[in-house]
Scaffold this motif. Structure first.
Motif, PDB file in Angstrom:
ATOM      1  N   ALA A 197      35.152  43.643  50.215  1.00  0.00           N
ATOM      2  CA  ALA A 197      34.553  44.650  49.436  1.00  0.00           C
ATOM      3  C   ALA A 197      35.123  45.864  49.432  1.00  0.00           C
ATOM      4  N   GLY A 198      36.584  46.461  49.686  1.00  0.00           N
ATOM      5  CA  GLY A 198      36.546  46.864  49.250  1.00  0.00           C
ATOM      6  C   GLY A 198      37.532  48.462  50.216  1.00  0.00           C
ATOM      7  N   ALA A 199      37.135  48.276  51.441  1.00  0.00           N
ATOM      8  CA  ALA A 199      37.531  49.824  52.200  1.00  0.00           C
ATOM      9  C   ALA A 199      38.762  49.379  52.503  1.00  0.00           C
ATOM     10  N   PHE A 200      39.087  51.174  52.841  1.00  0.00           N
ATOM     11  CA  PHE A 200      40.618  50.969  52.716  1.00  0.00           C
ATOM     12  C   PHE A 200      40.883  51.315  53.945  1.00  0.00           C
ATOM     13  N   ALA A 201      40.542  51.477  54.946  1.00  0.00           N
ATOM     14  CA  ALA A 201      41.110  51.571  56.308  1.00  0.00           C
ATOM     15  C   ALA A 201      39.979  50.454  57.001  1.00  0.00           C
ATOM     16  N   ILE A 202      39.627  49.635  58.088  1.00  0.00           N
ATOM     17  CA  ILE A 202      39.112  49.920  59.452  1.00  0.00           C
ATOM     18  C   ILE A 202      39.032  50.165  60.759  1.00  0.00           C
ATOM     19  N   VAL A 203      38.628  50.630  61.349  1.00  0.00           N
ATOM     20  CA  VAL A 203      39.164  51.624  63.032  1.00  0.00           C
ATOM     21  C   VAL A 203      38.666  49.948  63.652  1.00  0.00           C
ATOM     22  N   VAL A 204      39.139  49.737  64.382  1.00  0.00           N
ATOM     23  CA  VAL A 204      38.825  48.310  65.762  1.00  0.00           C
ATOM     24  C   VAL A 204      39.279  48.440  66.390  1.00  0.00           C
ATOM     25  N   GLU A 205      37.714  49.419  67.378  1.00  0.00           N
ATOM     26  CA  GLU A 205      37.594  50.120  68.400  1.00  0.00           C
ATOM     27  C   GLU A 205      36.833  48.919  69.565  1.00  0.00           C
ATOM     28  N   GLY A 206      37.391  49.516  70.892  1.00  0.00           N
ATOM     29  CA  GLY A 206      37.180  48.838  72.069  1.00  0.00           C
ATOM     30  C   GLY A 206      37.059  47.277  72.648  1.00  0.00           C
ATOM     31  N   VAL A 207      38.760  46.057  71.600  1.00  0.00           N
ATOM     32  CA  VAL A 207      38.387  45.086  71.157  1.00  0.00           C
ATOM     33  C   VAL A 207      38.950  44.112  72.413  1.00  0.00           C
ATOM     34  N   VAL A 208      39.472  43.056  73.077  1.00  0.00           N
ATOM     35  CA  VAL A 208      40.488  42.287  73.852  1.00  0.00           C
ATOM     36  C   VAL A 208      42.222  42.737  72.963  1.00  0.00           C
ATOM     37  N   GLU A 209      43.017  42.713  72.937  1.00  0.00           N
ATOM     38  CA  GLU A 209      44.367  43.125  71.702  1.00  0.00           C
ATOM     39  C   GLU A 209      44.689  42.169  70.874  1.00  0.00           C
ATOM     40  N   PRO A 210      43.969  40.376  71.197  1.00  0.00           N
ATOM     41  CA  PRO A 210      44.789  39.823  70.255  1.00  0.00           C
ATOM     42  C   PRO A 210      43.942  39.789  68.960  1.00  0.00           C
ATOM     43  N   ILE A 211      42.564  40.072  69.053  1.00  0.00           N
ATOM     44  CA  ILE A 211      41.440  40.214  68.420  1.00  0.00           C
ATOM     45  C   ILE A 211      41.694  41.468  67.651  1.00  0.00           C
ATOM     46  N   ALA A 212      42.596  42.443  67.803  1.00  0.00           N
ATOM     47  CA  ALA A 212      43.459  43.941  66.534  1.00  0.00           C
ATOM     48  C   ALA A 212      44.314  42.982  65.892  1.00  0.00           C
ATOM     49  N   ILE A 213      45.326  42.660  66.046  1.00  0.00           N
ATOM     50  CA  ILE A 213      46.744  42.008  65.816  1.00  0.00           C
ATOM     51  C   ILE A 213      46.083  41.247  65.181  1.00  0.00           C
ATOM     52  N   GLU A 214      44.962  39.695  64.959  1.00  0.00           N
ATOM     53  CA  GLU A 214      44.613  38.889  64.364  1.00  0.00           C
ATOM     54  C   GLU A 214      43.653  39.575  63.040  1.00  0.00           C
ATOM     55  N   ILE A 215      43.013  40.288  63.382  1.00  0.00           N
ATOM     56  CA  ILE A 215      42.566  41.414  62.600  1.00  0.00           C
ATOM     57  C   ILE A 215      43.871  41.902  61.937  1.00  0.00           C
ATOM     58  N   THR A 216      44.462  42.921  62.366  1.00  0.00           N
ATOM     59  CA  THR A 216      45.434  43.097  61.233  1.00  0.00           C
ATOM     60  C   THR A 216      46.047  42.404  60.477  1.00  0.00           C
TER      61      THR A 216
END
Length: 290
Positions: A197-216
């Motif tokens: 949708a065009g977000a320039f950044a996304i805060v990824v808060e309070g998730v188990v680490e593999p999810i943060a890595i996958e999103i990145t």
């Protein structure tokens, strides 16, 4: 040259002073991530006052005027009661106290969920009143249309997935998210929707680490971790948490100082000197001349 309001610490007043135009921009921040790699991680902290912004400005890329000010500044039980006026006033103070960072401001609960048009009206109000460069809003795929609407109309948007404090009543608390396969997949798909949708950044808060890595790895925009992973494209913390202003902090907070103890020690000394009548001393009083 541009004029910005810099806090004059000798008078404790904000006075307009000329400063070179060195403020970072949203596109410059966004371009940190190239071909899925961010060589220089993005440094972000929260700020709510002009003086705080002045102290953080030279060391950060982004200052977030978070709705966490509801708890940190106003002593509210959650972010839910925070108003647009609160956010606008604190964001204006942070802009006045900074000249280098990109200042982003949280859209409070109820100010953007109804429709893209509502979100545009309130986001434009925040930016006009404060001079901030971007807004942040919570939610995933359900907010993608709104993110695209704002982005198409000149308002940069930072998303926020995972533990979303404004949804605490639905989530049932502030526990880590993504422990089930279904929830993990939903968080990832939410982030991808915001990216598309065009977000320039996304805060990824309070998730188990593999999810943060996958999103990145899955999104082209920046990921800003808070209780995510060191592999995110940047990190953010509530400044008062990392400085040790509160006794209890989330697991993902590292305390870099214990400012609360420093303040208490100073106040104890002050109180004792007042009681002993040793303060003010002659050097803190005005004496007759001649």
């Amino acid at each position: 040259m541009s004029t910005t309001f810099q806090l004059d610490t000798s008078t404790s007043r904000a006075n307009p002073t000329p400063a070179p135009m060195k403020r970072l921009t949203v596109p410059a921040i966004r371009q940190r991530k190239k071909d899925g790699v961010t060589a220089e991680p993005v440094v972000m902290l929260t700020a709510y006052t002009a003086r705080q912004a002045q102290l953080l400005d030279a060391h950060c890329d982004l200052l977030l005027v978070g709705d966490s000010l509801g708890q940190v500044i106003y002593g509210l039980p959650s972010t839910i009661p925070v108003t647009l006026e609160m956010m606008a006033n604190h964001a204006a103070a942070v802009v006045r106290g900074s000249y280098h960072t990109v200042v982003a401001v949280d859209m409070p609960f109820g100010s953007y969920e109804k429709s893209p048009e509502q979100a545009f009206e309130n986001a434009s109000y925040l930016l006009k009143q404060s001079g901030a460069a971007a807004v942040k809003l919570e939610g995933g795929a359900a907010m993608a249309e709104t993110v695209a609407f704002l982005n198409a109309r000149g308002i940069p948007v930072m998303g926020h997935v995972g533990l979303t404090p404004q949804a605490v009543n639905i989530l049932g608390g502030y526990m880590a998210r993504g422990r089930s396969d279904a929830e993990a997949q939903k968080i990832v798909s939410d982030a991808v929707a915001l990216d598309e949708a065009g977000a320039f950044a996304i805060v990824v808060e309070g998730v188990v680490e593999p999810i943060a890595i996958e999103i990145t790895k899955a999104v082209s925009c920046l990921t800003i971790g808070i209780g995510g992973s060191a592999q995110c494209d940047g990190q953010v913390l509530v400044t008062e948490d990392m400085l040790g202003m509160f006794e209890r902090v989330p697991r993902f907070v590292k305390r870099y100082e214990n400012i609360a103890e420093t303040i208490e020690r100073a106040v104890v000394r002050y109180a004792q000197e007042v009681k002993d009548r040793t303060f003010p001393a002659p050097e803190q009083t005005y004496q007759p001349k001649g």
